[in-house]
Design an enzyme around this catalytic site. Structure first.
Site: not given
Length: 719
Positions: A133, A427, A98, A448, A424, A48-49
């Site tokens: 809550k 690639c 809310l 890539c 990378c 949820d956070s």
């Protein structure tokens, strides 16, 4: 799903409009995805956070760039659309969400906003009801003449799912109300499952070889939304009442009185609720509930504060999707210690290299965590995070959990600092770190594999090549089947597949007519204006506006590619020259001198052209096109009263859409900007103009109404 690491580390105030628009679009998709999982399938992927952080970032973007707000933005809507498996119920009174508070300062702001709105000189003495809550599923119960008539989930706030048959099996929800109840009463609250019953349910599910639930909230939501009510009847569901919707008569004069009335009518209300008369009392309540949270039999994820007097609630009213008179004060993320097994590098859809911690699985706040974000190379170095360390993991405001600190006293003697890659891993292209930036980025944008699908989607988008019939689903399918891997492959598709069209139809599931239409749509885009061609390449920081500036400067594709290659070579030869473009080289200095480009954008363009894979892909693409049309200067700009002026549009225009207004202004030689600054010449305000108009007034800029703007551009030289 998320690849928002590209700009999420950048403060909203410093983003360009192009950056903000790209992040905004990604956030809208991300939030819609998670809402569908949370509300529609009861199977959230993130904490949820983490979800709260996504919404908080989106709200910040829209506050800074109001033109990005759309009616379907998550900031303007609630929940998710109801599932097709249930009948739909239209809420007579919308079930809103809310706003969230995360700090004591946020709570101060909430109280002070109420005081300002009500024109109160003193905030102390203003009463609030504070209550836990509950972490469950929102539900609305409609009673008519004392009998339960209908039960519905929140859904998208306006329309929910009809779960009446299932709700009748929940023992805590009365089928009939005692005498004296209002003839019409909609009770709102939360369906939940106590932890002890949740653990018992999971044991039974596991023994039966059936699905186990991640947490009590998922179990409650999944149990209520069963298509077979007999399954719901076997699940230990509970219900807390905390609000109401449609009413035939008031339940009281205050929130507190109304809760006591609901309790008298047979509904369970949170026993931990308290009447508070100051900000200090609100924060004391929050601290007390937080300290005793583990002892509660049910899960909570914060507390809710509501103005007590209902007449004040009515005066305060609502924003688009939230009441002004209530807020949810969320608890901070939860933490745990575990072993860091490895650090892997993920390449996002726009080339950002993001380090990920591979962890010994650990339970954090009821969820098993095995991976966590490390953000970037700077964060790893700052915290001195090493493979083999014992680390503290937090479920917080990121899409995946994060490592917040190292337990150095438990570090192995043979540990070594982590070396961040300079190429990378997908690639092999060079990974370049932006000047003054924290993110390393793969420069192989056109080749890539990690970026390919997103790059191709951008390439065919409306403001780029605009190829009808080649949406994200088809791009993904063609990519997975190895049919389209680069932009040039789009234009060779028909040539490669023409002799085996039946096989293509069979393997893709498209009809023959659909495939033929796609081939025609591709052929129709073998000619393209230079600015759209440049934009389509997906070069970092090169949005539509920058692409137009480049097209105006270089006019033709040949000179543009030649000068960009020259600038890239000069930059590669002088990588340490950070402040004086003229010392890098002529082509580079010329690029930096273009207004609104500068060294940061120039460096991203040079990085693109410095990568051989990109140049090869670009050459292959140009061979397949009939023409990249030269840029033609806007007609009649000379003598125009707005030629060379910077214009900002804000609010809703009556006589034309924003795109038309922008096009007409640019045709007259004006530059249309997305934000107001001291360099802005005109700010054109329509209906409901917001922060841009206010900022223009603060800066003393010229503000025009829509009609004044039309009068101005109708002067000689206008269109």
């Amino acid at each position: 799903m998320s690849d928002l690491s590209d700009t999420r580390h950048i403060p909203v105030e410093t983003l360009t409009l192009d950056q903000a628009a790209a992040e905004h679009a990604a956030l809208v998709r991300e939030i819609a995805h998670h809402r569908a999982l949370y509300y529609g399938k009861d199977a959230p992927e993130i904490a949820d956070s983490a979800y709260d952080a996504l919404e908080h970032r989106l709200a910040g973007l829209e506050a800074r760039f109001p033109e990005l707000v759309t009616p379907d933005s998550p900031t303007q809507t609630v929940g998710a659309a109801p599932s097709a498996g249930f009948g739909k119920v239209r809420h007579r009174v919308p079930m809103l969400s809310l706003d969230n508070a995360f700090t004591a300062e946020d709570v101060d702001g909430f109280v002070e906003q109420i005081a300002r709105f009500l024109n109160l000189k003193e905030v102390d003495g203003l009463e609030f009801v504070a209550e836990p809550k509950i972490d469950g599923l929102s539900l609305s119960l409609r009673y008519e003449n004392g009998a339960l008539a209908q039960a519905a989930t929140r859904g998208d706030g306006a329309e929910g799912e009809d779960v009446t048959a299932n709700v009748r099996t929940i023992r805590e929800i009365p089928d009939r109300l005692p005498a004296g109840a209002p003839s019409v009463l909609e009770v709102r609250g939360e369906v939940y499952m106590v932890r002890e019953e949740f653990f018992a349910l999971n044991r039974r599910q596991a023994e039966a070889g059936e699905k186990v639930f991640a947490n009590p909230r998922n179990a409650a939501a999944g149990s209520l939304r069963q298509l077979d009510p007999s399954v719901t009847a076997k699940r230990p569901l509970c219900f807390f009442a905390y609000s109401w919707g449609d009413l035939s008569e008031p339940l009281g004069a205050t929130q507190w009185e109304a809760l006591q009335r609901l309790k008298a009518l047979g509904f369970r209300v949170p026993a931990q609720s308290r009447l508070c008369r100051s900000k200090a009392e609100l924060l004391d309540y929050y601290a007390g509930i937080g300290a005793g949270r583990a002892a509660l039999p049910f899960d909570i994820d914060g507390v809710v504060y509501k103005v007590n007097r209902l007449d004040l609630q009515e005066r305060l009213g609502f924003r688009t999707r939230t009441p002004r008179w209530a807020t949810a004060h969320k608890f901070p993320a939860e933490r745990a210690q575990t072993l860091l097994r490895a650090i892997t590098i993920q390449v996002g859809r726009t080339g950002a290299l993001t380090p990920v911690a591979e962890l010994e699985p650990v339970t954090v706040g009821g969820v098993v965590v095995s991976r966590a974000t490390l953000h970037n190379a700077d964060e790893i170095a700052r915290k001195d995070i090493r493979v083999g360390d014992t680390v503290v993991v937090q479920r917080a405001g990121d899409v995946i959990p994060q490592v917040v600190e190292v337990v150095t006293e438990r570090r192995p003697a043979d540990s070594a600092p982590f070396v961040f890659p300079d190429h990378c891993p997908e690639c092999g292209s060079a990974a370049v770190r932006e000047e003054d930036g924290a993110v390393s980025r793969c420069t192989g944008g056109l080749v890539c594999p990690a970026q390919a699908v997103e790059r191709l989607r951008h390439f065919v988008s409306r403001n780029a090549f605009d190829i009808e019939g080649l949406g994200i689903e088809r791009i993904q399918l063609f990519y997975d089947q190895d049919r389209i891997r680069s932009p040039a492959d789009i234009f060779t598709l028909e040539r490669r597949e023409a002799q085996r069209l039946d096989r293509l139809v069979a393997m893709t599931g498209f009809g023959r007519k659909s495939v033929e239409n796609l081939f025609r749509a591709i052929d129709a885009r073998r000619r393209i204006p230079l600015d759209r061609f440049i934009f389509a390449l997906g070069i970092r920081q090169v949005g539509e506006a920058t692409a137009k500036l480049l097209a105006r400067t270089y006019r033709s594709v040949g000179p543009w590619t030649e000068r960009m290659a020259a600038a890239a070579a000069e930059r590669s030869a002088n990588p340490d020259e950070a402040k004086k473009p003229e010392l890098v080289g002529e082509a580079y200095a010329e690029l930096c001198a273009i207004e609104q480009i500068g060294m940061s954008v120039a460096d991203d363009i040079c990085a693109f052209f410095a990568e051989p894979h990109n140049r090869d892909a670009l050459d292959a693409l140009l061979k397949e096109l009939e023409a990249v049309e030269d840029h033609v200067p806007p007609p009649r700009a000379d003598g125009s009263p707005v030629a060379g002026k910077t214009v900002v549009f804000t609010g809703t225009l009556e006589t034309m859409g924003r795109s038309e207004a922008k096009a007409r202004a640019e045709a007259l030689g004006a530059k249309v900007a997305g934000s107001v600054s001291g360099k802005t010449d005109y700010v054109v305000v329509g209906a409901d103009a917001g922060s841009k108009a206010a900022k223009a007034r603060e800066l003393g800029l010229t503000i025009l109404t829509e009609q004044e703007w039309l009068d101005l551009i109708s002067q000689p030289g206008g269109v």
